[in-house]
Design a protein around this motif. Structure first.
Motif, PDB file in Angstrom:
ATOM      1  N   THR A  76     -29.317 -17.100 -13.588  1.00 33.20           N
ATOM      2  CA  THR A  76     -29.624 -18.528 -13.674  1.00 33.20           C
ATOM      3  C   THR A  76     -28.677 -19.245 -14.623  1.00 33.20           C
ATOM      4  O   THR A  76     -28.230 -20.367 -14.354  1.00 33.20           O
ATOM      5  CB  THR A  76     -31.084 -18.727 -14.131  1.00 33.20           C
ATOM      6  OG1 THR A  76     -31.959 -17.992 -13.265  1.00 33.20           O
ATOM      7  CG2 THR A  76     -31.465 -20.194 -14.096  1.00 33.20           C
ATOM      8  N   ALA A  77     -28.356 -18.610 -15.749  1.00 34.96           N
ATOM      9  CA  ALA A  77     -27.414 -19.219 -16.701  1.00 34.96           C
ATOM     10  C   ALA A  77     -26.047 -19.409 -16.062  1.00 34.96           C
ATOM     11  O   ALA A  77     -25.377 -20.434 -16.273  1.00 34.96           O
ATOM     12  CB  ALA A  77     -27.308 -18.358 -17.957  1.00 34.96           C
ATOM     13  N   LEU A  78     -25.599 -18.413 -15.276  1.00 38.04           N
ATOM     14  CA  LEU A  78     -24.315 -18.556 -14.571  1.00 38.04           C
ATOM     15  C   LEU A  78     -24.358 -19.718 -13.574  1.00 38.04           C
ATOM     16  O   LEU A  78     -23.402 -20.502 -13.484  1.00 38.04           O
ATOM     17  CB  LEU A  78     -24.004 -17.262 -13.821  1.00 38.04           C
ATOM     18  CG  LEU A  78     -23.198 -16.192 -14.571  1.00 38.04           C
ATOM     19  CD1 LEU A  78     -23.148 -14.912 -13.751  1.00 38.04           C
ATOM     20  CD2 LEU A  78     -21.798 -16.681 -14.876  1.00 38.04           C
ATOM     21  N   ILE A  80     -16.580 -11.574 -13.187  1.00 34.99           N
ATOM     22  CA  ILE A  80     -15.535 -12.373 -12.533  1.00 34.99           C
ATOM     23  C   ILE A  80     -15.984 -13.822 -12.411  1.00 34.99           C
ATOM     24  O   ILE A  80     -15.229 -14.760 -12.721  1.00 34.99           O
ATOM     25  CB  ILE A  80     -15.208 -11.795 -11.142  1.00 34.99           C
ATOM     26  CG1 ILE A  80     -14.634 -10.382 -11.275  1.00 34.99           C
ATOM     27  CG2 ILE A  80     -14.223 -12.691 -10.402  1.00 34.99           C
ATOM     28  CD1 ILE A  80     -14.527  -9.641  -9.958  1.00 34.99           C
ATOM     29  N   GLU A  81     -17.226 -14.037 -11.970  1.00 35.96           N
ATOM     30  CA  GLU A  81     -17.727 -15.408 -11.823  1.00 35.96           C
ATOM     31  C   GLU A  81     -17.795 -16.115 -13.176  1.00 35.96           C
ATOM     32  O   GLU A  81     -17.507 -17.305 -13.270  1.00 35.96           O
ATOM     33  CB  GLU A  81     -19.109 -15.383 -11.178  1.00 35.96           C
ATOM     34  CG  GLU A  81     -19.076 -15.066  -9.687  1.00 35.96           C
ATOM     35  CD  GLU A  81     -20.422 -15.311  -9.037  1.00 35.96           C
ATOM     36  OE1 GLU A  81     -21.450 -15.015  -9.686  1.00 35.96           O
ATOM     37  OE2 GLU A  81     -20.457 -15.791  -7.899  1.00 35.96           O
ATOM     38  N   VAL A 111     -22.565  -6.977 -14.436  1.00 36.24           N
ATOM     39  CA  VAL A 111     -21.885  -6.228 -13.378  1.00 36.24           C
ATOM     40  C   VAL A 111     -20.537  -6.891 -13.118  1.00 36.24           C
ATOM     41  O   VAL A 111     -20.325  -8.052 -13.469  1.00 36.24           O
ATOM     42  CB  VAL A 111     -22.746  -6.194 -12.092  1.00 36.24           C
ATOM     43  CG1 VAL A 111     -24.053  -5.490 -12.350  1.00 36.24           C
ATOM     44  CG2 VAL A 111     -22.985  -7.607 -11.564  1.00 36.24           C
ATOM     45  N   PRO A 112     -19.583  -6.173 -12.496  1.00 39.43           N
ATOM     46  CA  PRO A 112     -18.223  -6.720 -12.338  1.00 39.43           C
ATOM     47  C   PRO A 112     -18.170  -8.085 -11.672  1.00 39.43           C
ATOM     48  O   PRO A 112     -17.442  -8.965 -12.130  1.00 39.43           O
ATOM     49  CB  PRO A 112     -17.519  -5.649 -11.486  1.00 39.43           C
ATOM     50  CG  PRO A 112     -18.227  -4.378 -11.831  1.00 39.43           C
ATOM     51  CD  PRO A 112     -19.649  -4.761 -12.055  1.00 39.43           C
ATOM     52  N   TYR A 148      -8.832 -17.252 -19.191  1.00 41.68           N
ATOM     53  CA  TYR A 148     -10.070 -16.789 -18.561  1.00 41.68           C
ATOM     54  C   TYR A 148      -9.842 -16.410 -17.097  1.00 41.68           C
ATOM     55  O   TYR A 148     -10.404 -15.424 -16.606  1.00 41.68           O
ATOM     56  CB  TYR A 148     -11.162 -17.856 -18.672  1.00 41.68           C
ATOM     57  CG  TYR A 148     -11.909 -17.784 -19.986  1.00 41.68           C
ATOM     58  CD1 TYR A 148     -12.705 -16.680 -20.289  1.00 41.68           C
ATOM     59  CD2 TYR A 148     -11.824 -18.805 -20.928  1.00 41.68           C
ATOM     60  CE1 TYR A 148     -13.401 -16.601 -21.491  1.00 41.68           C
ATOM     61  CE2 TYR A 148     -12.510 -18.742 -22.132  1.00 41.68           C
ATOM     62  CZ  TYR A 148     -13.298 -17.631 -22.403  1.00 41.68           C
ATOM     63  OH  TYR A 148     -13.970 -17.548 -23.584  1.00 41.68           O
ATOM     64  N   TYR A 149      -9.027 -17.180 -16.382  1.00 40.14           N
ATOM     65  CA  TYR A 149      -8.713 -16.806 -14.993  1.00 40.14           C
ATOM     66  C   TYR A 149      -8.059 -15.426 -14.943  1.00 40.14           C
ATOM     67  O   TYR A 149      -8.353 -14.606 -14.061  1.00 40.14           O
ATOM     68  CB  TYR A 149      -7.776 -17.832 -14.365  1.00 40.14           C
ATOM     69  CG  TYR A 149      -8.414 -19.172 -14.060  1.00 40.14           C
ATOM     70  CD1 TYR A 149      -9.728 -19.255 -13.610  1.00 40.14           C
ATOM     71  CD2 TYR A 149      -7.691 -20.359 -14.193  1.00 40.14           C
ATOM     72  CE1 TYR A 149     -10.307 -20.487 -13.318  1.00 40.14           C
ATOM     73  CE2 TYR A 149      -8.262 -21.592 -13.899  1.00 40.14           C
ATOM     74  CZ  TYR A 149      -9.566 -21.647 -13.470  1.00 40.14           C
ATOM     75  OH  TYR A 149     -10.129 -22.855 -13.175  1.00 40.14           O
ATOM     76  N   GLU A 150      -7.151 -15.154 -15.888  1.00 46.34           N
ATOM     77  CA  GLU A 150      -6.456 -13.858 -15.893  1.00 46.34           C
ATOM     78  C   GLU A 150      -7.414 -12.721 -16.236  1.00 46.34           C
ATOM     79  O   GLU A 150      -7.278 -11.609 -15.711  1.00 46.34           O
ATOM     80  CB  GLU A 150      -5.297 -13.912 -16.888  1.00 46.34           C
ATOM     81  CG  GLU A 150      -4.139 -14.769 -16.371  1.00 46.34           C
ATOM     82  CD  GLU A 150      -2.994 -14.858 -17.359  1.00 46.34           C
ATOM     83  OE1 GLU A 150      -3.243 -14.621 -18.571  1.00 46.34           O
ATOM     84  OE2 GLU A 150      -1.865 -15.187 -16.941  1.00 46.34           O
ATOM     85  N   GLN A 151      -8.418 -12.985 -17.106  1.00 51.13           N
ATOM     86  CA  GLN A 151      -9.433 -11.959 -17.362  1.00 51.13           C
ATOM     87  C   GLN A 151     -10.211 -11.655 -16.084  1.00 51.13           C
ATOM     88  O   GLN A 151     -10.518 -10.498 -15.784  1.00 51.13           O
ATOM     89  CB  GLN A 151     -10.394 -12.436 -18.457  1.00 51.13           C
ATOM     90  CG  GLN A 151      -9.788 -12.419 -19.859  1.00 51.13           C
ATOM     91  CD  GLN A 151     -10.841 -12.682 -20.916  1.00 51.13           C
ATOM     92  OE1 GLN A 151     -11.793 -11.920 -21.087  1.00 51.13           O
ATOM     93  NE2 GLN A 151     -10.686 -13.793 -21.632  1.00 51.13           N
ATOM     94  N   GLY A 152     -10.539 -12.718 -15.329  1.00 50.32           N
ATOM     95  CA  GLY A 152     -11.220 -12.514 -14.059  1.00 50.32           C
ATOM     96  C   GLY A 152     -10.377 -11.712 -13.080  1.00 50.32           C
ATOM     97  O   GLY A 152     -10.888 -10.831 -12.379  1.00 50.32           O
TER      98      GLY A 152
END
Length: 719
Positions: free
Chosen positions: A181-183, A217-218, A212-213, A239-243
């Motif tokens: 829900t937080a996401l 990513i999200e 979970v992975p 952050y995009y690169e971490q994803g």
């Protein structure tokens, strides 16, 4: 989780009926109620035997979701049966056991039904959510309540009702804390452009190690979106690169083109074009390995980048490839923004229109004309009035640039006809939207009422329990009574707040719809009279005057259409439109009036904003009902001066025959037309003042003691 199946490759994009099952890896026991969906919107759930059937295309991505298993995705490569094996499966609830309560079973059934109708019928979907909450009983369960409110937020988010989605996600988190829900709350904050709130919601989730992975990513992707919205390119890219790192490590291939594309977007916004082009290339390569729809989406995004950087030849080549690929896809490709499907779909008519614009930007008018004609033809076949309008107008402009004024005029007349049809359709859409919002508000009020009833029932239960305790413990009676009263007052205040918030949202929605309808209306007499003037010039073989008049008229109409979506525009822009309008009217009645526009030299007009086309009806009244009937030549004056530090005064003065004599000369139809025009202006001002706290005031009075001449004084508050 693992997949198994025989690989017999079939042509990419071909639809097949897939069958499969979801089972526990060791015991091979079936797992029911697992949600199975495709990226094209097909949806089903596994039955009591853990089995499912779903129609999908080769290259589509299947998503398996349940609160008891890790969400995974699988790319369809053939039409063989799919067996999904789940390792160490343990149900998080007892709904599959015989001891499960009937209320919880019914709650899950209602939620599954709401999920099934989520993308098909919003009213049915919300109704099932309401039933799921109603079925929880007076005491209720926080976990189940949180699930219902979360799903309700997802429904509102899918249909673009972001404020309602945010409210329900917050209520769900109050009932029960949930990472999912937080996401979702963070995502909808980004969609609603509340980037700081998104950052506050999502940053704490980065400390959770049990994600979970796909959730990681999200999380990184949404945080990147938030920082991109805040203008912090470095943090967004980080952050995009971490994803990307997590997606590559866990082979979550559907996210690779998305993240590469978003990194490219961030660099492009920061004018770092070399880096942007490199990541766009990566996104194109990754998207090409997935479903054809995804590849077309990415090609169009990169083509838009080429357009912004004036690489027109690259843009044209890429869009032509998209046209070829669209021929093998049955339905238009929808652009996606977060979890919401955009109305702006990728269609042949739009791509042809964009190719034509790329040629026009290079002054290659002959190459542009066939693509504009094809765009108009396809838009007409698909009933796409927006593209048909834009392409027709652009074709008229191309003919004018080539000097073919006859075709330009013919095409422009077709454009006017399309605009008239579009106006009618827009009014119908506004009416449907108003009805839709009323229905949504009614459903939300019902759910809010259920929540209030549950809370009030809870209060009654506590009061009854308190009374029993008071009999046994008389020494504590007074304290319990006070606490109960405070609790009841808090519940009443909360109920009043929910009612106020719902009423305010509904009122704001109605105001916006009414304002949009009024804003889009313009006196049709002016449009037709202007076109008659063009015909008169042509009849007199005065092509230069006809071309000049038509050019200025089209500029005015284009500006009116472009500003029709705005509540306020810069005052300088409004003055440009007024100058253009007065010049057109003066061209028609040069012997009836002169005009002058006087602006105080100390006035900073760029610091003021004004509702678009607010002054034009008053100028039109002065010309048509005051100056036009005057025997000698009249004068129309528009004066702008600062009244004080916060207010600007705009005065429109004419020395015409006056309102009293003008009213006596009017026909019944003219009186009706004026009443409608002035009525619309009054309604617009009333709505704007309600929304923006008395920003505009208008006073109309006679100029002279003999009732001749008219003066309109408009006071505009500085924003």
């Amino acid at each position: 989780m693992t997949f198994s199946g025989l690989a017999q490759p079939i042509q990419r994009g071909q639809k097949v009926l897939l069958k499969g099952a979801v089972r526990e890896m060791q015991s091979r026991d079936p797992i029911s109620a697992v949600h199975v969906s495709t990226d094209d919107g097909a949806y089903t759930i596994t039955d009591d035997n853990g089995e499912f059937e779903i129609e999908a295309g080769i290259g589509d991505v299947l998503t398996f979701e349940s609160r008891d298993i890790q969400t995974v995705r699988h790319t369809v490569l053939n039409d063989e049966d799919i067996l999904v094996l789940v390792k160490d499966y343990e149900p998080s609830t007892s709904r599959y056991k015989k001891s499960t309560s009937s209320s919880r079973q019914q709650h899950r059934i209602y939620l599954d039904s709401a999920s099934f109708y989520q993308k098909k019928d919003i009213k049915k979907s919300i109704d099932f959510v309401a039933k799921s909450i109603e079925g929880l009983g007076k005491r209720g369960y926080k976990k189940e309540l949180g699930e219902s409110l979360t799903l309700l937020g997802e429904i509102y988010q899918y249909y673009g009702q972001y404020d309602l989605a945010i409210a329900n996600y917050k209520d769900a988190l109050e009932a029960r804390k949930s990472t999912k829900t937080a996401l979702l709350l963070g995502k909808v904050y980004v969609l609603n452009k509340e980037y700081e709130e998104a950052e506050k919601t999502l940053e704490p989730l980065t400390q959770i190690k049990a994600l979970v992975p796909f959730q990681k990513i999200e999380l990184y992707e949404t945080l990147g979106d938030a920082y991109k919205g805040l203008g912090d390119t470095e943090k967004a890219v980080a952050y995009y690169e971490q994803g990307l790192l997590v997606a590559n490590k866990n082979q979550v291939s559907p996210k690779l083109p998305d993240l590469n594309s978003k990194i490219a977007d961030a660099y492009a916004r920061d004018n770092r074009l070399q880096e942007a082009e490199a990541f766009y290339g990566s996104s194109l390569n990754q998207a090409g390995r997935q479903a054809p729809q995804r590849a077309v989406q990415e090609k169009e995004k990169v083509a838009d980048f080429y357009n912004r950087t004036n690489q027109y030849q690259n843009e044209i080549e890429l869009r032509k490839e998209s046209l070829d690929e669209l021929k093998s896809i049955a339905a238009p490709v929808a652009k996606t923004e977060g979890d919401v499907i955009s109305r702006d779909t990728i269609t042949p008519q739009r791509i042809n229109y964009k190719i034509a614009n790329a040629y026009i930007a290079q002054d290659k008018y002959d190459e542009a004309i066939p693509y504009l004609e094809e765009s108009i033809r396809e838009a007409d076949n698909e009933d796409d009035l927006i593209v048909q309008k834009d392409a027709t107008r652009k074709l008229s402009e191309v003919y004018r640039q080539k000097g073919d004024f006859t075709k330009s005029l013919e095409t422009y007349q077709k454009y006017v006809a399309v605009v008239d049809t579009l106006y009618i359709r827009k009014e119908q859409e506004i009416s449907r939207a108003a009805r839709f919002n009323r229905e949504i508000a009614s459903q939300q009020s019902r759910i809010t009422g259920l929540e209030q009833e549950r809370e009030l029932s809870q209060s009654k239960y506590d009061l009854a329990l308190t009374e029993q305790q008071l009999i046994q413990e008389s020494n504590k009676r007074q304290r319990w009574v006070i606490y109960s009263l405070i609790f009841g007052m808090a519940l009443t205040a909360l109920a009043a707040f929910f009612y106020y918030r719902s009423d305010r949202q509904r009122k704001l929605t109605n105001n916006l719809l009414a304002l949009k309808s009024l804003r889009s209306q313009m006196n049709p007499h002016f449009i037709f009279n202007a076109l008659n003037s063009v015909n008169n010039y042509i009849a007199k073989n005065d092509e230069r005057s006809a071309n000049r008049y038509l050019s200025e008229f089209s500029t005015l109409m284009r500006a009116v259409l472009e500003n029709s979506e705005e509540d306020f525009i810069p005052l300088s822009k409004e003055l440009e439109l007024l100058r253009l309008y007065l010049r057109l009217e003066h061209s028609r009645f040069p012997d009836k009036f002169d005009y002058q526009l006087n602006i105080d030299e100390t006035l900073d007009i760029d610091s003021y904003e004004i509702p678009p086309m607010l002054l034009q009806p008053y100028l039109e009244n002065a010309i048509w009902h005051g100056l036009r009937y005057k025997e000698e030549k009249g004068l129309l004056s528009v004066d702008l001066q600062k009244k004080n530090q916060d207010f600007l005064e705009i005065t429109i003065t004419d020395n015409g025959i006056g309102r009293k004599r003008s009213a006596a000369l009017k026909t019944q139809n003219q009186k009706k037309q004026k009443s409608k025009g002035m009525g619309n202006i009054k309604k617009r001002i009333a709505i704007l003042n309600e929304m923006y706290k008395d920003k505009v005031a208008v006073v109309i009075r006679d100029l002279n003691g003999d009732s001749t001449g008219t003066r309109v004084i408009l006071t505009l508050k500085k924003d």
